[in-house]
Scaffold this active site. Sequence first.
Site, short mmCIF file in Angstrom:
data_model
loop_
_atom_site.label_atom_id
_atom_site.label_comp_id
_atom_site.label_asym_id
_atom_site.label_seq_id
_atom_site.Cartn_x
_atom_site.Cartn_y
_atom_site.Cartn_z
CE LYS A 263 -3.91 -2.02 1.95
NZ LYS A 263 -5.22 -1.84 3.25
N GLY B 112 -3.92 1.52 18.03
CA GLY B 112 -2.88 1.28 16.98
C GLY B 112 -2.73 2.53 16.07
P1 ATR Z 1 -0.44 -2.66 9.92
O1 ATR Z 1 -0.20 -2.22 8.66
O2 ATR Z 1 -1.39 -3.95 10.22
O3 ATR Z 1 -0.98 -1.43 10.85
P2 ATR Z 1 1.69 -2.19 11.44
O4 ATR Z 1 2.16 -0.89 10.77
O5 ATR Z 1 3.19 -2.91 11.63
O6 ATR Z 1 0.88 -3.06 10.70
O7 ATR Z 1 1.14 -1.48 12.84
C1 ATR Z 1 1.21 -2.80 13.89
C2 ATR Z 1 0.11 -2.08 14.95
O8 ATR Z 1 -0.05 -3.12 15.98
C3 ATR Z 1 1.16 -1.03 15.80
O9 ATR Z 1 0.14 0.07 16.12
C4 ATR Z 1 1.66 -1.62 16.71
O10 ATR Z 1 1.97 -1.06 17.95
P3 ATR Z 1 3.64 -0.27 17.95
O11 ATR Z 1 3.50 0.98 16.95
O12 ATR Z 1 3.82 0.03 19.36
O13 ATR Z 1 4.47 -1.35 17.39
C5 ATR Z 1 0.40 -2.68 17.26
N1 ATR Z 1 0.79 -3.96 17.75
C6 ATR Z 1 1.45 -4.82 17.15
N2 ATR Z 1 1.81 -5.89 18.13
C7 ATR Z 1 1.45 -5.31 19.48
C8 ATR Z 1 1.30 -5.81 20.80
N3 ATR Z 1 1.78 -6.96 21.27
N4 ATR Z 1 0.74 -4.79 21.70
C9 ATR Z 1 0.26 -3.64 21.25
N5 ATR Z 1 0.31 -3.39 20.25
C10 ATR Z 1 0.58 -4.08 19.13
#
Ligand code: ATR
Length: 278
Positions: free
Chosen positions: A68, A129
């Site tokens: 994207k 997120g």
């Molecule tokens: P996507 O395109 O699916 O949004 P991404 O850009 O990698 O993927 O974002 C993943 C989101 O999930 C982020 O908000 C991430 O939080 P961080 O910015 O702190 O990394 C969140 N996320 C992933 N694993 C997590 C966890 N175990 N606990 C809390 N938030 C999590």
Amino acid sequence: MMSTDLYCVMGNPVEHSKSPWIHARFAQLAGQDLRYEKRLVALGGFVPAVQAFRAEGGKGCNVTVPFKFDAARLATRLTPRAELAQACNTLRFDGAEVIGDNTDGIGLVGDITRNAGVQLAGRDVLLIGAGGAAAGVLGPLVQAMPRRVVVANRTQAKAASLILRHSSLARAEGVELAAPPLKEVTAGFDVVINATATSMSGAAVPVPFAVLKPGALACDLMYGPAASGFMEWARSHGAVARDGLGMLVEQAAESFLLWRGVRPPSAQVLAELRANLG
Ligand code: ATR
């Protein structure tokens, strides 16, 4: 005689995409002559894949993970919502131009307000997120004119920079926008949207259940097993849980509208898709 217009979804992986089925059904119901395929694109191979597809006569494509952001860079013109998201899920080939749009957010808003029948105007919304998925939906959420949108993320700095990008839109719409530290996100939301990968990894929802007002709507942007952890968490705390299948169909409907100028009967197709999935 006019030839059948060609579209596709590009992603990696893309095998299980429901978009070909959804668009074929839209075309049937809306009386549109088109073909929609799925294209597995090699990592790092997005630009040549789009070039090849255009050379074949492709009119436009949907773009899914992880391309994207590449799609937004490739577009020669971005819609305002794609500009805010810095990501595109839809491209339309218009002569030499490539129009880049992002229909994820308007799809989510349409699913919440029309399919789930929950108003966003004047309500308190929590977006969990601040990654690509959250960025794709925040602009249209703000444009639905809730009272406030709080963006809560494990890494607060990412939420802060996401809301900064949306601050002039929020001011124009009269919407309060905030990104407090997670521990300050406590109670009182009508709609809670999970845009994190936590359900997929089995990690806990990073906010307390008190964020859910009684009877709140809790939406995951994913569907199937990837959404089940969040949905169980929401249900067990008195919320109405909703998966991302409706958003999937509604974002597809907005892409279809952009390409064909016709709005397909998305609620019917969502009902059929749910029935097919059992
Ligand atoms: P996507 O395109 O699916 O949004 P991404 O850009 O990698 O993927 O974002 C993943 C989101 O999930 C982020 O908000 C991430 O939080 P961080 O910015 O702190 O990394 C969140 N996320 C992933 N694993 C997590 C966890 N175990 N606990 C809390 N938030 C999590």
